[in-house]
Design a protein around this motif. Sequence first.
Motif, PDB file in Angstrom:
ATOM      1  N   VAL A   1      44.539 -74.989 147.263  1.00  0.00           N
ATOM      2  CA  VAL A   1      43.880 -76.208 146.772  1.00  0.00           C
ATOM      3  C   VAL A   1      42.572 -75.834 146.085  1.00  0.00           C
ATOM      4  O   VAL A   1      42.256 -76.312 145.003  1.00  0.00           O
ATOM      5  CB  VAL A   1      43.597 -77.187 147.935  1.00  0.00           C
ATOM      6  CG1 VAL A   1      42.693 -78.321 147.490  1.00  0.00           C
ATOM      7  CG2 VAL A   1      44.893 -77.720 148.507  1.00  0.00           C
ATOM      8  N   GLY A   2      41.819 -74.973 146.727  1.00  0.00           N
ATOM      9  CA  GLY A   2      40.552 -74.516 146.185  1.00  0.00           C
ATOM     10  C   GLY A   2      40.197 -73.155 146.745  1.00  0.00           C
ATOM     11  O   GLY A   2      40.666 -72.762 147.808  1.00  0.00           O
ATOM     12  N   VAL A   3      39.368 -72.425 145.996  1.00  0.00           N
ATOM     13  CA  VAL A   3      38.919 -71.103 146.416  1.00  0.00           C
ATOM     14  C   VAL A   3      37.444 -70.966 146.070  1.00  0.00           C
ATOM     15  O   VAL A   3      37.021 -71.297 144.961  1.00  0.00           O
ATOM     16  CB  VAL A   3      39.713 -69.977 145.715  1.00  0.00           C
ATOM     17  CG1 VAL A   3      39.148 -68.607 146.048  1.00  0.00           C
ATOM     18  CG2 VAL A   3      41.187 -70.039 146.081  1.00  0.00           C
ATOM     19  N   LEU A   4      36.671 -70.489 147.042  1.00  0.00           N
ATOM     20  CA  LEU A   4      35.280 -70.111 146.811  1.00  0.00           C
ATOM     21  C   LEU A   4      35.245 -68.595 146.734  1.00  0.00           C
ATOM     22  O   LEU A   4      35.627 -67.913 147.676  1.00  0.00           O
ATOM     23  CB  LEU A   4      34.378 -70.578 147.956  1.00  0.00           C
ATOM     24  CG  LEU A   4      32.993 -69.915 148.036  1.00  0.00           C
ATOM     25  CD1 LEU A   4      32.123 -70.304 146.854  1.00  0.00           C
ATOM     26  CD2 LEU A   4      32.308 -70.247 149.350  1.00  0.00           C
ATOM     27  N   LEU A   5      34.807 -68.076 145.588  1.00  0.00           N
ATOM     28  CA  LEU A   5      34.541 -66.645 145.466  1.00  0.00           C
ATOM     29  C   LEU A   5      33.039 -66.469 145.611  1.00  0.00           C
ATOM     30  O   LEU A   5      32.266 -67.051 144.855  1.00  0.00           O
ATOM     31  CB  LEU A   5      34.979 -66.102 144.105  1.00  0.00           C
ATOM     32  CG  LEU A   5      36.448 -66.096 143.779  1.00  0.00           C
ATOM     33  CD1 LEU A   5      36.684 -65.440 142.420  1.00  0.00           C
ATOM     34  CD2 LEU A   5      37.243 -65.379 144.851  1.00  0.00           C
TER      35      LEU A   5
ATOM     36  N   PRO B   1      37.182 -77.827 154.304  1.00  0.00           N
ATOM     37  CA  PRO B   1      37.982 -76.891 155.097  1.00  0.00           C
ATOM     38  C   PRO B   1      39.225 -76.352 154.381  1.00  0.00           C
ATOM     39  O   PRO B   1      39.734 -75.301 154.756  1.00  0.00           O
ATOM     40  CB  PRO B   1      38.367 -77.701 156.336  1.00  0.00           C
ATOM     41  CG  PRO B   1      38.259 -79.127 155.910  1.00  0.00           C
ATOM     42  CD  PRO B   1      37.159 -79.168 154.893  1.00  0.00           C
ATOM     43  N   LEU B   2      39.707 -77.034 153.358  1.00  0.00           N
ATOM     44  CA  LEU B   2      40.893 -76.559 152.647  1.00  0.00           C
ATOM     45  C   LEU B   2      40.559 -75.603 151.498  1.00  0.00           C
ATOM     46  O   LEU B   2      41.471 -75.102 150.834  1.00  0.00           O
ATOM     47  CB  LEU B   2      41.712 -77.744 152.127  1.00  0.00           C
ATOM     48  CG  LEU B   2      42.274 -78.660 153.212  1.00  0.00           C
ATOM     49  CD1 LEU B   2      43.037 -79.820 152.587  1.00  0.00           C
ATOM     50  CD2 LEU B   2      43.156 -77.887 154.175  1.00  0.00           C
ATOM     51  N   ILE B   3      39.275 -75.367 151.264  1.00  0.00           N
ATOM     52  CA  ILE B   3      38.882 -74.387 150.252  1.00  0.00           C
ATOM     53  C   ILE B   3      38.813 -73.017 150.922  1.00  0.00           C
ATOM     54  O   ILE B   3      38.034 -72.807 151.851  1.00  0.00           O
ATOM     55  CB  ILE B   3      37.532 -74.755 149.592  1.00  0.00           C
ATOM     56  CG1 ILE B   3      37.687 -76.037 148.764  1.00  0.00           C
ATOM     57  CG2 ILE B   3      37.038 -73.600 148.710  1.00  0.00           C
ATOM     58  CD1 ILE B   3      36.433 -76.494 148.055  1.00  0.00           C
TER      59      ILE B   3
ATOM     60  N   TYR C   1      37.089 -82.893 145.498  1.00  0.00           N
ATOM     61  CA  TYR C   1      37.753 -82.387 146.693  1.00  0.00           C
ATOM     62  C   TYR C   1      38.437 -83.534 147.438  1.00  0.00           C
ATOM     63  O   TYR C   1      39.599 -83.409 147.836  1.00  0.00           O
ATOM     64  CB  TYR C   1      36.742 -81.685 147.607  1.00  0.00           C
ATOM     65  CG  TYR C   1      37.341 -81.173 148.892  1.00  0.00           C
ATOM     66  CD1 TYR C   1      38.010 -79.942 148.924  1.00  0.00           C
ATOM     67  CD2 TYR C   1      37.264 -81.917 150.063  1.00  0.00           C
ATOM     68  CE1 TYR C   1      38.573 -79.482 150.104  1.00  0.00           C
ATOM     69  CE2 TYR C   1      37.822 -81.442 151.244  1.00  0.00           C
ATOM     70  CZ  TYR C   1      38.477 -80.235 151.254  1.00  0.00           C
ATOM     71  OH  TYR C   1      39.035 -79.769 152.415  1.00  0.00           O
ATOM     72  N   THR C   2      37.755 -84.642 147.581  1.00  0.00           N
ATOM     73  CA  THR C   2      38.319 -85.802 148.268  1.00  0.00           C
ATOM     74  C   THR C   2      39.548 -86.317 147.534  1.00  0.00           C
ATOM     75  O   THR C   2      40.574 -86.611 148.144  1.00  0.00           O
ATOM     76  CB  THR C   2      37.260 -86.912 148.408  1.00  0.00           C
ATOM     77  OG1 THR C   2      36.143 -86.392 149.155  1.00  0.00           O
ATOM     78  CG2 THR C   2      37.821 -88.128 149.118  1.00  0.00           C
ATOM     79  N   LEU C   3      39.463 -86.402 146.219  1.00  0.00           N
ATOM     80  CA  LEU C   3      40.596 -86.890 145.432  1.00  0.00           C
ATOM     81  C   LEU C   3      41.798 -85.946 145.549  1.00  0.00           C
ATOM     82  O   LEU C   3      42.950 -86.408 145.581  1.00  0.00           O
ATOM     83  CB  LEU C   3      40.201 -87.038 143.960  1.00  0.00           C
ATOM     84  CG  LEU C   3      39.211 -88.165 143.660  1.00  0.00           C
ATOM     85  CD1 LEU C   3      38.736 -88.074 142.218  1.00  0.00           C
ATOM     86  CD2 LEU C   3      39.835 -89.516 143.932  1.00  0.00           C
ATOM     87  N   MET C   4      41.557 -84.658 145.611  1.00  0.00           N
ATOM     88  CA  MET C   4      42.632 -83.677 145.684  1.00  0.00           C
ATOM     89  C   MET C   4      43.290 -83.598 147.050  1.00  0.00           C
ATOM     90  O   MET C   4      44.442 -83.220 147.165  1.00  0.00           O
ATOM     91  CB  MET C   4      42.122 -82.290 145.298  1.00  0.00           C
ATOM     92  CG  MET C   4      41.734 -82.162 143.855  1.00  0.00           C
ATOM     93  SD  MET C   4      41.044 -80.531 143.506  1.00  0.00           S
ATOM     94  CE  MET C   4      42.522 -79.542 143.657  1.00  0.00           C
ATOM     95  N   THR C   5      42.549 -83.954 148.082  1.00  0.00           N
ATOM     96  CA  THR C   5      43.053 -83.719 149.436  1.00  0.00           C
ATOM     97  C   THR C   5      43.464 -84.994 150.169  1.00  0.00           C
ATOM     98  O   THR C   5      43.887 -84.929 151.313  1.00  0.00           O
ATOM     99  CB  THR C   5      42.013 -82.960 150.282  1.00  0.00           C
ATOM    100  OG1 THR C   5      40.786 -83.701 150.313  1.00  0.00           O
ATOM    101  CG2 THR C   5      41.772 -81.579 149.719  1.00  0.00           C
ATOM    102  N   GLU C   6      43.337 -86.143 149.553  1.00  0.00           N
ATOM    103  CA  GLU C   6      43.748 -87.388 150.221  1.00  0.00           C
ATOM    104  C   GLU C   6      45.209 -87.650 150.029  1.00  0.00           C
ATOM    105  O   GLU C   6      45.839 -87.288 149.117  1.00  0.00           O
ATOM    106  CB  GLU C   6      42.933 -88.575 149.683  1.00  0.00           C
ATOM    107  CG  GLU C   6      41.548 -88.580 150.235  1.00  0.00           C
ATOM    108  CD  GLU C   6      40.777 -89.841 149.860  1.00  0.00           C
ATOM    109  OE1 GLU C   6      41.141 -90.526 148.894  1.00  0.00           O
ATOM    110  OE2 GLU C   6      39.796 -90.134 150.540  1.00  0.00           O
TER     111      GLU C   6
END
Length: 105
Positions: free
Chosen positions: A14-18, A44-46, A100-105
């Motif tokens: 969903v997401g990645v923090l580098l 938490p999903l990143i 993030y909210t829009l992607m994970t709801e």
Amino acid sequence: MTLEELQNTIRSEVGVLLYFSGEKCNVCHALRPKFKEVFDKEFPLIKQIYLDAHENAEISAHYQVFSVPTMIVFLDGREFVREGRAVSLHQMTEQLKRPYTLMTE
């Protein structure tokens, strides 16, 4: 981690923090636990990936990381936020909340 493995991870999550840092970078070491705490709680999903910019020179060059710390957040496989040096964790958090909210709801 190879560049190819990292790119596959970025595409599949969903997401990645580098989080690019350096061994002798005091700012990097001070900010890392703060970023981890906020991302664990708020996003938490990143997936969080911490890389030493010098040890991962190929990846650093590919993502045009020339100074540390540098944080890049990918959402849906695309670069969404990039911060470096004078990083505002609060500002980054605010930029990420809505998408993030829009992607994970």
